[in-house]
Enzyme design. Structure first.
Site, PDB file in Angstrom:
ATOM      1  CB  SER A 144      -0.953  -0.049   1.202  1.00 22.42           C
ATOM      2  OG  SER A 144      -1.956   0.937   1.103  1.00 22.42           O
ATOM      3  CD  GLU A 238      -5.959  -3.311  -4.391  1.00 20.59           C
ATOM      4  OE1 GLU A 238      -5.545  -2.342  -3.713  1.00 20.59           O
ATOM      5  OE2 GLU A 238      -5.398  -4.403  -4.405  1.00 20.59           O
ATOM      6  CG  HIS A 268      -5.615  -2.208  -0.164  1.00 25.08           C
ATOM      7  ND1 HIS A 268      -4.880  -1.691  -1.206  1.00 25.08           N
ATOM      8  CD2 HIS A 268      -5.051  -1.709   0.978  1.00 25.08           C
ATOM      9  CE1 HIS A 268      -3.933  -0.896  -0.730  1.00 25.08           C
ATOM     10  NE2 HIS A 268      -4.009  -0.903   0.598  1.00 25.08           N
TER      11      HIS A 268
END
Length: 309
Positions: A144, A238, A268
């Site tokens: 991320s 996502e 995610h």
């Protein structure tokens, strides 16, 4: 792969309560810690140390292959998360790859806005090299925001004249803080975790009134020439799907060896759900093989480095 597992995970993620008012960063940190943290895997030893002036969690599998080292940068929108929240994920990747891992507790926004996280990533990377780690024995990974930070760290290292590591893996990387990717809107209903407003709020806290297209904040706009082989893994469900796709395209255009994997029906950083989701275990195995396959490139005897476990 199990459709039933994917559906159960999607339902579980959607069941998480959402506040009508946005929580404070401290409240978000507490909630994230409770929701995400998994223990260090069995067979992996953990100890606290310091790297680049920042607290760091060192994770060492019982079975280590060769001299390789993994530098990991955790996710959390540059606002939440820590080496402790990611100890399970990083430990699993380290165990499967047979690598000693260093997970850095870089400074978080809004207390420490951009470019504090990049400065900390670069300081950690620089110290590993200064301590004698051969860059051919060093790999990086992140998820991320930590995926975007991994790429930004390597760009900063390149600008500082430092050698690049052997390879880098990013899970669901956030690499565009301008939110220009179409999936930010088109995948909002499919994403069981984030909305466009959620991502925008993290960008506000990290960059504020600064330049969100700055290449060290949004590496999708950077010249990636000279970066090491790159593996990008992302879920199809996502809002950051296009971040991953465009990062891979940018890398390919800049002559970087790149592999993009898009997992259908996955959320995610689905790799967090190893042990409960077949796709997560398979993805971590592929990531481990990718990292170990590139270790020692160009050094005599490199082909004798042990395979991923």
């Amino acid at each position: 792969m199990s459709r039933q597992q994917r559906d159960a995970l999607d339902a579980m993620l959607r069941s998480a309560p959402r506040s009508e008012t946005r929580p404070t960063p401290e409240e978000q940190r507490g909630g994230f810690t409770a929701a995400v943290t998994r223990p260090v895997p069995e067979g992996v030893a953990a100890r606290r140390t310091v790297l680049g002036g920042r607290p760091t969690l060192e994770l060492e599998p019982a079975k280590v292959s060769g001299r390789g080292r993994l530098l990991y940068l955790h996710g959390g929108g540059y606002v939440i998360g820590s080496p402790d929240t990611h100890a399970g994920l990083v430990g699993e990747l380290a165990r499967r790859a047979g690598l000693r891992a260093m997970s850095v507790d870089y400074r978080l926004a809004p207390e420490h806005p951009f470019p504090a996280a990049v400065d900390d990533g670069l300081a950690a990377y620089r110290e590993l090299l200064a301590a004698g780690t051969d860059p051919r024995d060093l790999v990086m990974a992140g998820d991320s925001a930590g995926g975007g930070l991994s790429i930004a760290t390597l760009l900063a290292a390149r600008e500082a004249g430092l050698p690049q590591p052997a390879a880098v893996v990013v899970f669901s990387p956030w690499v565009d803080l301008t939110l220009a990717g179409g999936s930010i809107r088109s995948k909002e209903g499919a994403d069981p975790i984030f909305t466009e407003a959620d991502v925008h709020a993290y960008a506000d806290l990290y960059v504020g009134a600064g330049d969100r297209a700055h290449p060290l904040a949004s590496p999708v706009f950077a010249d990636l020439t000279g970066l090491p082989p790159l593996l990008v893994q992302v879920g199809a469900n996502e809002v950051l799907l296009d971040d991953a796709v465009r990062l891979a395209g940018r890398a390919g255009a800049d002559d970087v060896e790149v592999t993009l994997e898009v997992g259908p029906g996955l959320p995610h950083v689905f790799q967090h759900h190893y042990g409960h989701l077949d796709e997560a275990d398979a993805a971590l195995d592929r990531a481990a093989r990718f990292l170990t396959a590139h270790l020692g490139a160009g050094r005599p005897g490199a082909d004798r480095l042990g395979p991923a476990r």
